[in-house]
Design an enzyme around this catalytic site. Structure first.
Site, PDB file in Angstrom:
ATOM      1  CD  GLU A 874      65.646 -41.103 -11.096  1.00 34.59           C
ATOM      2  OE1 GLU A 874      66.588 -41.603 -11.707  1.00 34.59           O
ATOM      3  OE2 GLU A 874      65.418 -39.864 -11.056  1.00 34.59           O
TER       4      GLU A 874
HETATM    5  N1  MCN Z   1      54.671 -38.254  -6.008  1.00 32.55           N
HETATM    6  C1  MCN Z   1      53.811 -37.933  -4.976  1.00 32.55           C
HETATM    7  N2  MCN Z   1      54.266 -37.233  -3.909  1.00 32.55           N
HETATM    8  C2  MCN Z   1      55.563 -36.857  -3.831  1.00 32.55           C
HETATM    9  C3  MCN Z   1      56.452 -37.188  -4.864  1.00 32.55           C
HETATM   10  C4  MCN Z   1      55.966 -37.865  -5.961  1.00 32.55           C
HETATM   11  O1  MCN Z   1      52.659 -38.328  -5.024  1.00 32.55           O
HETATM   12  N3  MCN Z   1      55.994 -36.187  -2.787  1.00 32.55           N
HETATM   13  C5  MCN Z   1      54.192 -39.022  -7.157  1.00 32.55           C
HETATM   14  C6  MCN Z   1      54.137 -38.197  -8.432  1.00 32.55           C
HETATM   15  O2  MCN Z   1      52.936 -37.521  -8.553  1.00 32.55           O
HETATM   16  C7  MCN Z   1      54.335 -39.262  -9.495  1.00 32.55           C
HETATM   17  C8  MCN Z   1      55.294 -40.246  -8.845  1.00 32.55           C
HETATM   18  O3  MCN Z   1      55.127 -40.062  -7.439  1.00 32.55           O
HETATM   19  O4  MCN Z   1      53.129 -39.901  -9.749  1.00 32.55           O
HETATM   20  C9  MCN Z   1      56.765 -40.025  -9.238  1.00 32.55           C
HETATM   21  O5  MCN Z   1      57.046 -38.656  -9.166  1.00 32.55           O
HETATM   22  P1  MCN Z   1      58.484 -38.019  -9.452  1.00 32.55           P
HETATM   23  O6  MCN Z   1      59.451 -38.489  -8.461  1.00 32.55           O
HETATM   24  O7  MCN Z   1      58.295 -36.566  -9.634  1.00 32.55           O
HETATM   25  O8  MCN Z   1      58.944 -38.692 -10.822  1.00 32.55           O
HETATM   26  P2  MCN Z   1      58.525 -38.354 -12.337  1.00 32.55           P
HETATM   27  O9  MCN Z   1      57.063 -38.173 -12.448  1.00 32.55           O
HETATM   28  O10 MCN Z   1      59.439 -37.357 -12.909  1.00 32.55           O
HETATM   29  O11 MCN Z   1      58.767 -39.823 -12.973  1.00 32.55           O
HETATM   30  C10 MCN Z   1      60.011 -40.283 -13.318  1.00 32.55           C
HETATM   31  C11 MCN Z   1      60.622 -41.268 -12.350  1.00 32.55           C
HETATM   32  C12 MCN Z   1      61.783 -41.834 -13.008  1.00 32.55           C
HETATM   33  S1  MCN Z   1      63.068 -40.777 -13.326  1.00 32.55           S
HETATM   34  C13 MCN Z   1      61.791 -43.132 -13.461  1.00 32.55           C
HETATM   35  S2  MCN Z   1      63.122 -43.752 -14.316  1.00 32.55           S
HETATM   36  C14 MCN Z   1      60.678 -43.972 -13.216  1.00 32.55           C
HETATM   37  C15 MCN Z   1      59.828 -43.539 -12.124  1.00 32.55           C
HETATM   38  O12 MCN Z   1      59.665 -42.262 -11.957  1.00 32.55           O
HETATM   39  N4  MCN Z   1      60.218 -44.872 -14.089  1.00 32.55           N
HETATM   40  C16 MCN Z   1      59.060 -45.551 -13.797  1.00 32.55           C
HETATM   41  N5  MCN Z   1      58.857 -44.379 -11.721  1.00 32.55           N
HETATM   42  C17 MCN Z   1      58.389 -45.333 -12.565  1.00 32.55           C
HETATM   43  N6  MCN Z   1      57.278 -46.031 -12.255  1.00 32.55           N
HETATM   44  C18 MCN Z   1      56.764 -46.882 -13.168  1.00 32.55           C
HETATM   45  N7  MCN Z   1      55.652 -47.568 -12.852  1.00 32.55           N
HETATM   46  N8  MCN Z   1      57.318 -47.076 -14.384  1.00 32.55           N
HETATM   47  C19 MCN Z   1      58.462 -46.446 -14.714  1.00 32.55           C
HETATM   48  O13 MCN Z   1      58.974 -46.624 -15.913  1.00 32.55           O
END
Ligand code: MCN
Ligand code: FES
Ligand code: FES
Length: 913
Positions: A874
């Protein structure tokens, strides 16, 4: 009795016969009769291209291709005819290594469409590819399109023989480490071959006695329910039950998670099936359960509903008017307030002669999420005695808790599982159809299935809540330092309160975030209205806050005669600065990011100045974004890992996958954490979330999973390595562990260390780990029409250490595309106009620039994040829209105060100069 005709076709080269009807669609035949479920149906209205197939050499959308139009002996190619797991077509391989499949729901349609292009032109330019996808209406909500074009170009090179086949394979780094690499996500192959079963595909695998549900919905925003007559519907063919509120065994309410005594409602106002009142358009009044979808829909049309209309309050100001009635009798329409009192009284500062003041009144839009896959749920009674509900839930344990009492159950009587999903972008942090299918199973005893059509997806799922914000900022004229800010905002959260107070808190946390503002006075309030209920949406509250905050910052730079980038550089967080809620920033990231952006910005300024004409004005805008990775305050997760007989591990973690990459997130983190054990990545097994099988890891919301769930996984890995280590520094195999009577399941948990903001002052440290992104947009504004085109985008980001580059690139590109939609076209205000993808302003490829570049800074390792990671979901969403809005201002002087900046609003702003 229906009349049929016989159709002979060659499907994927095989002569195939079907008996069908003239108006049946090709998609229905492929999916429901031939079980070729690789062809997905999204909008069902010809607007998304998910259902694309090749028919006699032409790409067609099978959801609008009637069988009467399919010629005899037509040659039809579906995704199944292009490549299979283990035997992938170059396009599919390219899709995997370019991270082109996030949720993957659009992937089969895009790949089939791209195959149609390469069959006629194997040397396309990037523009040829973009024009083709535009022409064929191939829509993607996740990827920002760039990786898709990259993939087609790479595949075309291999097909032409200009690049070796190996160029489409991932090369494992020599040290075997995948953390920080572009390792393709584990679910990629199933997504790009169409073999991954999403909710509607799983529905086709339910037994024959499964009932189909059709909803009877209110076509009014606010009304008393006088009567619901189901008599005729009950006698219709195939109908097994017509259920109304009286058939719901429990409290018939979904719990809105109210915990704070400062919240004036009790949180029990959202009905499963409405009983006394209608609170918003689309509220459910009855469920028809029948043997087929057609029979259920036919009977639903025969349910007679009598409503007594009440005044409809479709915005916060209307619901706050003195004469407005209480939407939920007994609870005031303004049911939660959150003040902010930071530093000195701001009133006197604004009166000083030596300060410059800027101010504005802002309104943000009711942005619709528009996943390509509409909502879908099904449920059945399990052999284990539990009620099993499968849906697009991104919060399996939380949803079981929110819906149980309403159905007369306890949460542990429900097994809530999340299906592979075609995107949610946050709308599924709310329960949608889960309780409806649950109620139907409890009443009929049979498995029940419900899929929304796209109109229902648009009208009966939550939306981004509009903020109405008045704000002003004061800065010292001589030093250029921001001295004070005041704001007052009302959040139009629709009729149901879930997450309304958290969202309102986001305003005080993020208006002005990124800058050291010593004195702030603010007030936010949550308002109950009769428009679509407010749900989480990526960048929750940050998007709205940044609209006000970054406009004021930009305008202040102009007012002081300073360059917008340099003004930001002078005022952004440095050592000693505090956030709007008085917290110490987790890392100091912004000066470095602005320094990195500066040369690109100066170049862009020169370019846009040179290219600008009287008719088409060009400009460049930047916007700073900060957002928390984690829920407010203390945020916890529990997981386990299971040692498998082949010395691999299965992950017992409920990290839900909207499409963002829970699979690669969990697998990449575990692989890194287990490096001393050298567990091969293919043997680290992601499992789909199920509340009855895994402990609560918390929702995949608030960009918390990489940080919080990742840290819990790391803890489980540590426990495993400690238990299985041998004196020589190696680790026991599974067999050795069994022989030594060691456990094979290892639990891990993690709690972050934040503190919720004080309800009286707003001060606190809600997030201990934040994401930082700065965007730069270049736009062209056609002065005569007010039309805006986005030409280029750049991003500099500090997301801590990166687990997977493909996943994070994809998050950023996707956020840019959603940000452009938010800035220029997307809305859900007018139910008639905005209830289709096109009507709601969905950004197709022509609206999204091909030129997007991203640069990461990974030197600020996060103390509270696994291996130094922050989030990615986000943070990158809170500000791309503002870079566009600021670029419009730079191009032509027009300042936009209401989103989206449609041509009429741009023209109006131009006239106001
Ligand atoms: N990631 C990473 N390195 C980091 C941080 C994150 O590789 N330093 C990767 C994570 O492994 C994950 C992705 O990035 O694959 C997102 O991680 P994170 O920010 O932890 O988010 P969440 O997994 O908790 O996912 C939720 C977030 C939210 S709140 C919404 S809304 C959202 C989103 O992610 N909705 C999505 N991304 C989306 N992406 C797609 N394609 N579809 C949605 O509905
Ligand atoms: Fe067919 Fe959207 S175009 S499902
Ligand atoms: Fe395209 Fe999700 S990957 S819609």
């Amino acid at each position: 009795m229906s009349s049929l005709f016989q159709k002979r076709m060659y499907i994927n080269g095989v002569e195939t016969n079907v008996f069908t009807q003239s108006d049946t669609t090709l998609a229905e035949v492929l999916r429901e009769q031939l079980h070729l479920t690789g062809t997905k149906v999204g909008c069902g209205e010809g607007q998304c291209g998910a259902c694309s197939v090749i028919l006699n050499g032409k790409v067609v959308r099978s959801c609008i291709t009637k069988m009467k139009r399919v010629p005899d002996y037509a040659n039809i190619t579906t995704i199944e005819g292009i490549g299979k797991p283990g035997a992938l077509h170059p396009l599919q391989k390219a899709w995997a290594i370019h991270g082109a499949a996030q949720c993957g729901f659009c992937s089969p349609g895009f790949i089939v469409s791209a195959k149609g292009l390469l069959d006629v032109n194997d040397s396309p330019s990037r523009d040829d590819v973009r024009n083709w996808f535009q022409k064929h209406r191939n829509a993607c909500r996740c990827t920002g399109y760039k990786p898709l074009v990259d993939a087609v170009m790479a595949a075309a090179e291999v097909i032409r023989g200009d690049a070796p086949a190996e160029s489409l394979e991932f090369k494992m780094p020599e040290d075997g480490r995948i953390w920080g690499s572009k390792y393709p996500r584990p679910t990629a192959e199933a997504k790009i071959t169409g073999t991954l079963d999403y909710g509607a595909d799983l529905g086709l695998k339910l037994p024959d006695d499964t009932l189909h549900i059709a909803l009877v919905q209110a076509e009014a925003h606010h009304a008393d329910i006088l009567s619901i007559d189901t008599a005729k519907a009950e006698t219709m063919p195939g109908v097994v039950a017509v259920l109304t509120a009286k058939d719901v065994k429990g409290k018939n309410r979904i719990f809105g998670l109210v915990q704070s005594p400062y919240h004036k409602g009790d949180g029990w106002e959202r009905p499963i099936i409405n009983d006394t009142k209608v609170f918003q358009y689309g509220d459910v009044l009855a469920l028809v359960c029948a043997d087929s979808r057609e029979e259920a829909e036919a009977a639903a049309r025969e349910v007679v509903v009598r409503l007594d209309p009440l005044p409809a309050y479709l915005s916060a100001p209307e619901a706050m008017a003195d004469d407005a009635m209480e939407i939920h009798p007994g609870t005031p329409n303004v049911y939660f307030t959150q003040p902010l009192i930071k530093g000195d009284d701001t009133g006197p500062i604004f009166k000083r002669d030596d300060v410059a003041v800027v101010q504005g009144d802002f309104v943000t839009s009711r942005q619709p999420h528009m996943p390509i896959e509409p909502d879908v749920s099904f449920a059945f009674k399990g052999e284990d005695g539990l009620l099993h509900i499968h849906s697009k839930s991104i919060a399996v344990h939380l949803h079981a808790f929110m819906i149980a009492e309403g159905m007369g159950l306890t949460p542990d009587q429900i097994a809530l599982a999340s299906n592979p999903m075609g995107g949610t972008f946050g709308y599924k942090l709310s329960p949608t159809s889960e309780a409806l299918v649950g109620v139907a199973v409890l009443a009929t005893g049979r498995p029940c299935f419900l899929r929304y059509n796209y109109f229902q997806q648009m009208t009966y799922t939550g939306k981004r809540s509009p903020f109405h914000i008045s704000a002003r900022m004061a800065a010292d004229r001589k030093t250029g330092r921001i001295l004070a800010m005041e704001h007052d905002y009302s959040v139009d959260h629709g009729p149901y309160c879930e997450m309304g107070s958290v969202l309102t808190g986001r305003g005080i946390q993020f208006i002005g975030a990124g800058y050291d503002i010593p004195n702030i006075r603010g007030m936010g309030r949550t308002v109950c209205t009769n428009h679509a209920w407010g749900a989480a949406f990526r960048g929750f509250g940050g998007v709205q806050s940044v609209f006000a905050g970054e406009t004021l910052v930009d305008e202040m730079a102009y007012k002081l005669g300073q360059d917008p980038l340099e003004f930001r550089y002078a005022n952004c967080y440095r050592e000693g600065a505090t956030t709007p809620t008085g917290a110490i920033p987790d890392v100091i990231a912004l000066p470095q990011l602005l320094e990195a952006l500066r040369p690109k910005y100066q170049e862009a300024k020169k370019r846009t100045a040179k290219e600008s004409t009287d008719e088409i004005k060009r400009g460049v805008g930047i916007a700073v974004g900060v957002y928390g990775a984690g829920a407010d305050g203390v945020d916890s997760a529990e997981v386990f890992i299971q040692y498998d007989p082949d010395n691999g591990v299965t992950l017992g973690c409920s990290w839900e996958d909207h499409g963002q990459g829970a699979d690669i997130g969990a697998v990449g983190t575990t692989h890194e954490a287990l490096r001393p054990m050298r567990v091969p990545v293919e043997k680290i097994r992601f499992s789909w979330p199920d509340s009855s099988k895994q402990p609560p890891a918390g929702p995949a919301g608030a960009s918390r999973s990489q940080v919080v769930v990742g840290s819990a996984l790391k803890a489980a890995c540590k426990a495993m390595m400690e238990a299985l280590s041998k004196p020589d520094g190696t680790f026991m195999t599974y067999e050795e562990a069994m022989a030594a009577e060691k456990p094979t399941r290892f639990d891990g948990s993690y709690s972050s260390m934040g503190s919720v903001c004080d309800p009286e002052t707003g001060l606190g440290t809600p997030f201990v780990n934040c994401m930082y992104t700065i965007y730069q947009a270049e736009v062209s504004v056609e002065v005569a029409t007010g039309k805006v085109k986005v030409d280029r985008f750049s991003c500099v980001a500090d997301l801590g250490a990166i687990n997977n580059r493909l996943a994070v690139d994809g998050q950023i590109y996707g956020c840019i595309a959603q940000g452009i939609g938010l800035a220029l076209s997307e809305d859900f205000e007018d139910i008639k106009k905005h209830s289709t993808m096109i009507g709601a302003g969905f950004p197709y490829i022509e609206s999204i620039p091909d030129s997007m570049e991203v640069e990461y800074f990974e030197n600020n390792l996060r103390e509270h994040g696994p291996f130094g990671a922050s989030g990615a979901g986000e943070g990158p969403m809170v500000n791309p829209h503002m870079a566009v809005i600021n670029a419009i201002r730079d191009a032509c002087g027009a300042r936009i105060y209401r989103l989206p900046a449609t041509p009429d609003r741009v023209l109006e702003a131009l006239q106001a100069i």
